[in-house]
Scaffold this active site. Structure first.
Site, PDB file in Angstrom:
ATOM      1  CE  LYS A  70      -4.169   1.840   0.567  1.00  0.00           C
ATOM      2  NZ  LYS A  70      -3.826   2.935  -0.355  1.00  0.00           N
ATOM      3  CE  LYS A  94       3.879   6.992   6.810  1.00  0.00           C
ATOM      4  NZ  LYS A  94       3.644   7.940   5.687  1.00  0.00           N
ATOM      5  CG  ASP A  99      -1.216  -2.683  15.388  1.00  0.00           C
ATOM      6  OD1 ASP A  99      -0.192  -3.358  15.148  1.00  0.00           O
ATOM      7  OD2 ASP A  99      -1.464  -2.221  16.523  1.00  0.00           O
ATOM      8  CE  LYS A 106       4.220   7.818  -1.071  1.00  0.00           C
ATOM      9  NZ  LYS A 106       3.315   7.951   0.085  1.00  0.00           N
ATOM     10  CB  THR A 194      -2.779  12.951   6.033  1.00  0.00           C
ATOM     11  OG1 THR A 194      -2.933  11.861   5.122  1.00  0.00           O
ATOM     12  CG2 THR A 194      -1.335  13.004   6.498  1.00  0.00           C
ATOM     13  CB  SER A 365      -5.922   4.355   2.555  1.00  0.00           C
ATOM     14  OG  SER A 365      -5.774   5.549   1.830  1.00  0.00           O
TER      15      SER A 365
END
Length: 474
Positions: A70, A94, A99, A106, A194, A365
């Site tokens: 991801k 991250k 979790d 990326k 974010t 996401s």
């Protein structure tokens, strides 16, 4: 590692190497976790204005300890392989910290998106997606892109449509990408995610009494002063939510055209409105103004909390001694270089690291991906049931006390949770739990002297557990 010219990837690996000895893991396993598993470099032709241009692009998958991988896709002239690998690496760590069950990835397309028309950007996005499909670098169970710098819901919708055209029978096709418009299988709250996650992370740090005592600050986020570098998606939401919900005083902001400062505080909504209407923050009234050539002086503004929310490598060994804040909240990826980080640590400035703090985007996401796989809107099953249950409780209170509750108040209390409420609640829980894991290690593990080292050590340990449990590590 004081040289500010080191690459972003070098800085990430430096932090990994500093944390690795605190994990007690064997060298071979650490090497496997550290290395990027696969990188796909692409050059593809696109016809623009009657001329064929060859576009350079990348997709990196850092770790397959969890599937799918991801990570966002950025459109920038500065895209290169090292940067994409560094960002994919950070994504692995991250996701582990908060979790979220993904490996890190990326993508990047080396263009300046503001130099292209919408039609041209659609051509480039669809062709890039086609190349990823051909090499099996995208799919709801394989690799799930998302927005990043220079991209947004529009580009994610093009990616989804392109993938669906190649896989018309895939019932889970909507899960091939996140950050889509809500009308096209997106999730409410993704755009702010974010920035809202950054706010929750800062607030949780400010709720630690021993940490605030260490910095000579009062407990809690309310009343603290903040400077935000960058009023893009992340910076603007961080600033507005911090002001509106946290009672933070925004005293300075910067953008590409320069920076402004007012010790008494700014109304961040008014600043954003002014820039939208006038194209600049530099004409905002009654503020100290710093032009484009002096915009980096935003790092020197006096404040409690400095939020770098632009690109990487903003605080370096050259300017770290001029920072005039007590907390650096890394809303962007890699805004502090390794050399800058060492100087900040020497000065007793606390850095809340990016591999934790900007995890709000990947967290929401994840919620969108789950929604796509379940084919159901969050709250659809329980909203009306909960509302009915709350109303019965309120009616019982009225019957017991003999006093009527104001209908407006009753409606507010009894309201069942909408999708946005559940997404925000899940994000808040994730960010609080993530910080507590880092902070516990920081306080209890001998030799760990900063939150970044604790965050990397926690991430490495969690990833290693997956490697061992799944039998990936022999």
């Amino acid at each position: 590692m004081s040289n500010s010219t080191v690459s972003f990837l070098d800085s990430v690996n430096h932090y990994f190497d500093a944390a690795a000895p605190h994990t007690g893991l064997p060298e071979g396993l650490l090497k496997q976790i550290r290395v990027c598993n696969s990188v796909y470099q692409i050059h593809f032709p696109v016809k623009i204005d009657g001329e064929v241009r060859v576009i350079e692009a990348y997709r990196a998958q850092h770790s397959h300890h969890r599937s799918p991988t991801k990570g966002g896709i950025r459109y920038s002239n500065h895209v290169n392989q090292d940067e994409v690998v560094a960002l994919a690496t950070l994504m692995s760590y991250k996701c582990a910290i908060v979790d979220v069950p993904f490996g890190g990835a990326k993508g990047g397309v080396k263009i300046n998106p503001w130099e292209y028309s919408e039609a041209d950007l659609e051509k480039i996005t669809r062709r890039y997606t086609t190349e990823l499909i051909r090499r099996k670098f995208i799919g709801p169970a394989v690799d799930v892109p998302a927005p990043d710098y220079g991209t947004g819901p529009r580009e994610m919708a093009w990616i989804y449509d392109t993938y669906r055209s190649f896989h018309p029978d895939d019932i889970n096709a909507a899960g091939c990408v996140t950050g889509k418009p809500v009308s096209q299988n997106g999730v409410q709250g993704r755009t702010e995610a974010t920035g809202r996650g950054v706010f929750y992370g800062i607030r949780e740090a400010c709720n630690q009494k021993d940490l605030m005592d260490q910095l000579g600050l009062t407990l809690g986020i309310r009343g603290k002063t903040m400077v935000v570098q960058g009023l893009g998606n992340v910076g603007s939401y961080t600033a507005t939510i911090s002001q509106d919900e946290g009672g933070v005083i925004i005293v300075g902001v910067s953008e590409v055209e320069g920076a402004i400062y007012r010790k008494a505080g700014l109304d961040i909504h008014d600043v954003i409105r002014h820039r939208r209407e006038h194209g600049t923050i530099l004409t905002y009234p009654d503020v100290e103004v710093f032009g484009k050539e002096d915009r980096r002086t935003v790092m020197e503004f006096e404040c409690d909390i400095l939020v770098p929310a632009a690109l990487e490598n903003q605080i370096t060994a050259e300017n770290a001694r001029d920072v005039n804040a007590k907390i650096i909240a890394e809303a962007a990826n890699g805004p502090v270089t390794a050399g800058g980080d060492e100087i900040l640590a020497e000065r007793g400035i606390v850095v809340i690291p990016d591999i934790y703090l900007n995890a709000g985007g990947v967290t929401v996401s994840y919620f969108e991906w789950l929604k796509n796989l379940s084919h159901m809107r969050f709250g659809r099953l329980e909203k009306r049931f909960d509302e009915g249950a709350y109303r019965r409780i309120l009616e019982q209170i009225e019957a017991t006390t003999g006093k009527a509750i104001n209908e407006k108040v009753k409606d507010q209390i009894a309201r069942g949770a909408d999708e946005i409420d559940l997404v925000r609640s899940g994000l808040e829980e994730t960010m609080i739990t993530g910080f507590q894991g880092i902070y516990k290690l920081y306080r209890e593990k001998e030799g760990i002297k900063d939150l970044r080292t604790a965050a990397f050590a926690l991430a490495i340990s969690k990833i290693s557990s997956d490697y061992i449990a799944l039998g990936i590590w022999p």
